[in-house]
Design a protein around this motif. Structure first.
Motif, PDB file in Angstrom:
ATOM      1  N   GLY A   5       0.768  -1.224   0.025  1.00 25.54           N
ATOM      2  CA  GLY A   5       0.078   0.091  -0.195  1.00 25.54           C
ATOM      3  C   GLY A   5       0.790   1.120  -0.139  1.00 25.54           C
ATOM      4  N   PRO A   6       0.429   2.405   0.094  1.00 21.52           N
ATOM      5  CA  PRO A   6       0.795   3.672   0.339  1.00 21.52           C
ATOM      6  C   PRO A   6       1.725   3.762   1.389  1.00 21.52           C
ATOM      7  N   THR A   7       2.992   4.289   1.454  1.00 19.04           N
ATOM      8  CA  THR A   7       3.680   4.431   2.782  1.00 19.04           C
ATOM      9  C   THR A   7       2.590   5.071   3.966  1.00 19.04           C
ATOM     10  N   ALA A   8       2.658   4.268   5.153  1.00 16.51           N
ATOM     11  CA  ALA A   8       1.777   4.721   6.129  1.00 16.51           C
ATOM     12  C   ALA A   8       2.525   5.953   6.948  1.00 16.51           C
ATOM     13  N   GLU A   9       1.814   6.807   7.478  1.00 19.35           N
ATOM     14  CA  GLU A   9       2.406   8.041   8.086  1.00 19.35           C
ATOM     15  C   GLU A   9       3.436   7.643   9.316  1.00 19.35           C
ATOM     16  N   HIS A  10       3.034   6.482   9.756  1.00 19.25           N
ATOM     17  CA  HIS A  10       4.135   6.203  10.994  1.00 19.25           C
ATOM     18  C   HIS A  10       5.476   5.455  10.251  1.00 19.25           C
ATOM     19  N   GLY A  11       5.517   5.047   8.807  1.00 20.35           N
ATOM     20  CA  GLY A  11       6.902   4.670   8.276  1.00 20.35           C
ATOM     21  C   GLY A  11       6.792   3.252   8.412  1.00 20.35           C
ATOM     22  N   PHE A  12       5.711   2.484   8.782  1.00 19.53           N
ATOM     23  CA  PHE A  12       6.009   1.190   8.726  1.00 19.53           C
ATOM     24  C   PHE A  12       5.514   0.462   7.432  1.00 19.53           C
ATOM     25  N   GLU A  13       5.928  -0.601   6.921  1.00 18.85           N
ATOM     26  CA  GLU A  13       5.449  -1.233   5.832  1.00 18.85           C
ATOM     27  C   GLU A  13       4.479  -2.283   6.698  1.00 18.85           C
ATOM     28  N   THR A  14       3.094  -2.220   6.537  1.00 17.71           N
ATOM     29  CA  THR A  14       2.427  -3.168   7.391  1.00 17.71           C
ATOM     30  C   THR A  14       1.631  -4.312   6.617  1.00 17.71           C
ATOM     31  N   ILE A  15       1.815  -5.674   6.768  1.00 11.14           N
ATOM     32  CA  ILE A  15       0.857  -6.619   6.504  1.00 11.14           C
ATOM     33  C   ILE A  15       0.400  -7.323   7.624  1.00 11.14           C
ATOM     34  N   ILE A  16      -1.006  -7.234   7.614  1.00 13.22           N
ATOM     35  CA  ILE A  16      -1.851  -7.394   8.751  1.00 13.22           C
ATOM     36  C   ILE A  16      -2.843  -8.532   8.380  1.00 13.22           C
ATOM     37  N   ASP A  17      -2.939  -9.482   9.069  1.00 18.68           N
ATOM     38  CA  ASP A  17      -3.894 -10.555   8.809  1.00 18.68           C
ATOM     39  C   ASP A  17      -5.535 -10.034   8.968  1.00 18.68           C
ATOM     40  N   PRO A  18      -6.278  -9.929   8.063  1.00 17.54           N
ATOM     41  CA  PRO A  18      -7.560  -9.543   8.067  1.00 17.54           C
ATOM     42  C   PRO A  18      -8.277 -10.173   9.137  1.00 17.54           C
ATOM     43  N   ILE A  19      -8.149 -11.312   9.816  1.00 14.72           N
ATOM     44  CA  ILE A  19      -8.857 -12.171  10.587  1.00 14.72           C
ATOM     45  C   ILE A  19      -8.662 -11.622  12.061  1.00 14.72           C
ATOM     46  N   LEU A  20      -7.660 -10.698  12.135  1.00 14.31           N
ATOM     47  CA  LEU A  20      -7.240 -10.193  13.527  1.00 14.31           C
ATOM     48  C   LEU A  20      -8.680  -9.409  13.816  1.00 14.31           C
ATOM     49  N   PRO A  21      -9.123  -9.500  14.967  1.00 11.83           N
ATOM     50  CA  PRO A  21     -10.253  -8.598  15.288  1.00 11.83           C
ATOM     51  C   PRO A  21      -9.671  -7.180  15.182  1.00 11.83           C
ATOM     52  N   THR A  22     -10.855  -6.434  14.933  1.00 13.55           N
ATOM     53  CA  THR A  22     -10.823  -5.030  14.302  1.00 13.55           C
ATOM     54  C   THR A  22      -9.992  -4.066  15.498  1.00 13.55           C
ATOM     55  N   SER A  23     -10.517  -4.501  16.578  1.00  5.40           N
ATOM     56  CA  SER A  23     -10.020  -3.733  17.866  1.00  5.40           C
ATOM     57  C   SER A  23      -8.576  -4.053  17.891  1.00  5.40           C
ATOM     58  N   LEU A  24      -7.853  -5.433  17.679  1.00  3.06           N
ATOM     59  CA  LEU A  24      -6.564  -5.209  17.519  1.00  3.06           C
ATOM     60  C   LEU A  24      -5.827  -4.783  16.766  1.00  3.06           C
ATOM     61  N   HIS A  53      -7.581 -21.479  19.300  1.00  3.79           N
ATOM     62  CA  HIS A  53      -8.859 -22.209  18.831  1.00  3.79           C
ATOM     63  C   HIS A  53      -9.654 -21.057  17.781  1.00  3.79           C
ATOM     64  N   SER A  54      -9.787 -19.629  18.406  1.00  8.12           N
ATOM     65  CA  SER A  54     -10.121 -18.823  17.363  1.00  8.12           C
ATOM     66  C   SER A  54      -9.643 -17.415  18.042  1.00  8.12           C
ATOM     67  N   MET A  55      -9.460 -16.615  17.271  1.00 11.44           N
ATOM     68  CA  MET A  55      -8.999 -15.303  17.834  1.00 11.44           C
ATOM     69  C   MET A  55     -10.095 -14.608  18.729  1.00 11.44           C
ATOM     70  N   ALA A  56     -11.369 -14.786  18.543  1.00 14.98           N
ATOM     71  CA  ALA A  56     -12.403 -14.269  19.253  1.00 14.98           C
ATOM     72  C   ALA A  56     -12.341 -14.766  20.686  1.00 14.98           C
ATOM     73  N   GLU A  57     -11.866 -15.964  20.852  1.00 13.98           N
ATOM     74  CA  GLU A  57     -11.694 -16.561  22.166  1.00 13.98           C
ATOM     75  C   GLU A  57     -10.811 -16.022  22.708  1.00 13.98           C
ATOM     76  N   ARG A  58      -9.440 -15.747  22.220  1.00 21.38           N
ATOM     77  CA  ARG A  58      -8.131 -15.276  22.725  1.00 21.38           C
ATOM     78  C   ARG A  58      -8.346 -13.809  23.335  1.00 21.38           C
ATOM     79  N   ARG A  86      -2.482   1.829  15.958  1.00 23.48           N
ATOM     80  CA  ARG A  86      -2.612   3.242  16.774  1.00 23.48           C
ATOM     81  C   ARG A  86      -1.277   3.285  17.646  1.00 23.48           C
ATOM     82  N   ASP A  87      -0.827   2.144  17.966  1.00 25.00           N
ATOM     83  CA  ASP A  87       0.213   2.180  18.961  1.00 25.00           C
ATOM     84  C   ASP A  87       1.647   2.164  18.366  1.00 25.00           C
TER      85      ASP A  87
END
Ligand SMILES: [Zn+2]
Length: 434
Positions: free
Chosen positions: A193-212, A270-275, A218-219
């Motif tokens: 994607g385009p360079t994020a503001e914080h300078g990290f190139e990120t590849i994040i699994d879509p299944i991770l809960p939105t809050s995480l 088992h599932s991320m929701a449980e974790r 954000r962190d």
């Protein structure tokens, strides 16, 4: 006439030396081809090629013997064995004859390897990240004086992007590596994607809960700011890979690692929701991420024998970060108490590096803070800078030398004794990690 003759002889000698040096350079270097491929049925293969034929190839990294089960030779004339002396895994032919190439089918699932990076971290959208170091081999033995270099290639269906930091191609990528640790290669549907503001190139699994996911993104800026204020800045744009894989045998947890400028965070269960409903999940995650951030800024100054230096410091830096953002104080007190208990009672050397490491880092920090407000961070600032300028045969000595400059000889002596004593209490401990 006589002078000319001497010059002529000298010139001849110089040419001979040059040829000998070139011959040595050519012959002290071995190139290994490592071709990784993923089919559209999601089967994974690795094929090796060698310029000179070999009767055996040895793996560089041998955390356990799991290749014996997880790697299937395509040609049944080949096998993976374990050297009885070195305990290292190797590839050979059953008839003992020499070979120039060999290939295996792999099992691309998540496994935790003690003290080593996971070979494969699956993403729930069909993506995968894999660690190149797992696949490095040495023709014959890694103990030889040869220098090894690796021509890697990754072939995947065209629907996949093959990504390394600052490099990305659809379906295919080639790169070279030395014998160093390696890289994490992403193969999957996520386009850069385009360079994020914080300078990290990120590849994040879509299944991770939105809050995480939101929490992670954000962190990143405050974590970056926190470490930038205290440690030498990162030289290259880091890459963050966060993924999750489900398990059906009750295993759950998370594991992270920093390899060069890549940070890998993997959750399994088992599932991320449980974790995510586990008590203190947010605090645990923040601690885990801050710990890995510390490693990123430690810029590879790791020594496994004295792992308490970087693991303990990373634990302490995570604690300091969570304190700085006023994280739940009950949780923080609980983490410190747990470290105290483990440091006092554990017989596991690995655990001591983290638990006692945190307490020793805190003690060093307190002492340094008497004169320098950034405490342990300042020691690390100096340590990373010095190590970047030149290589030291004994980094541990440098660490203690810099510590002496910031504290006192008597304090450092006392620390050294405490540390040596604690490791010497281990039942099967023969050598002190100092
Ligand atoms: Zn660590």
């Amino acid at each position: 006439m006589h002078k000319k003759f001497v010059l002529f002889i000298l010139l001849g000698c110089a040419i001979a030396i040059w040829f000998a040096a070139e011959w040595l350079r050519e012959n002290s270097h071995a190139q290994v081809q490592v071709q990784m491929s993923k089919t559209d049925k999601d089967e994974w293969f690795v094929a090796y090629g060698f310029d000179e034929s070999v009767t055996r190839v040895t793996f560089v990294r041998n955390p356990d013997h799991s290749r014996l089960e997880r790697w299937q030779a395509i040609d049944t004339d080949f096998y993976i064995g374990v050297d009885s002396e070195t305990n290292e895994e190797y590839i050979a032919r059953i008839d003992g004859l020499a070979f120039n190439s060999v290939a295996f089918q792999l099992e691309p699932t998540y496994v935790t390897l003690r003290k080593d990076y996971a070979p494969f971290s699956p993403f729930s959208d069909g993506g995968m990240s894999w660690f190149t170091g797992r696949f490095k081999v040495c023709p014959q033995s890694c103990a030889s004086a040869l220098r090894f270099s690796y021509d890697f290639s990754m072939e995947a269906p065209l629907s996949d992007f093959v990504r390394l930091p600052e490099q990305s191609e659809r379906g295919q990528l080639e790169w070279q590596e030395s014998a160093s640790d390696g890289h994490v290669v992403y193969v999957g549907p996520q386009a850069p994607g385009p360079t994020a503001e914080h300078g990290f190139e990120t590849i994040i699994d879509p299944i991770l809960p939105t809050s995480l996911k939101q929490r992670l993104l954000r962190d990143v800026p405050p974590l970056t700011a926190f470490f930038n204020q205290r440690m030498p800045h990162l030289e290259e744009r880091p890459m963050l890979l966060a993924s999750f894989s489900p398990t059906d045998d009750g295993r759950y947890g998370y594991q992270g690692g920093v390899i060069g400028n890549q940070m890998v965070l993997h959750w399994y269960g088992h599932s991320m929701a449980e974790r995510i409903t586990a008590p203190y999940f947010i605090e645990d995650t923040l601690w885990f991420v801050a710990h890995e951030f510390a490693h990123l800024y430690q810029s590879g100054q790791f020594n496994n024998e004295s792992a308490w230096i970087h693991e303990g410091a990373a634990e302490f830096m995570a604690l300091e970060y969570l304190r700085s953002i006023h994280a739940n104080s009950i949780y923080l007190a609980h983490r410190v108490r747990k470290a105290q208990e483990q440091c006092a009672n554990s017989n596991d050397k690995f655990e001591l590096h983290y638990a006692c490491g945190l307490l020793w880092a805190a003690a060093i920090d307190e002492q340094i803070k008497r004169e320098y407000p950034h405490g342990l961070f300042f020691l690390w600032y100096m340590y990373v800078r010095e190590m970047a300028e030149q290589s030291f045969p004994e980094p541990v000595d440098l660490y203690f030398e810099l510590m002496t400059q910031l504290t006192s000889e008597s304090f450092v002596q006392e620390m050294r004794e405490t540390i040596a004593q604690r490791f010497n209490q281990l039942p099967d401990e023969t050598a002190s990690p100092l």
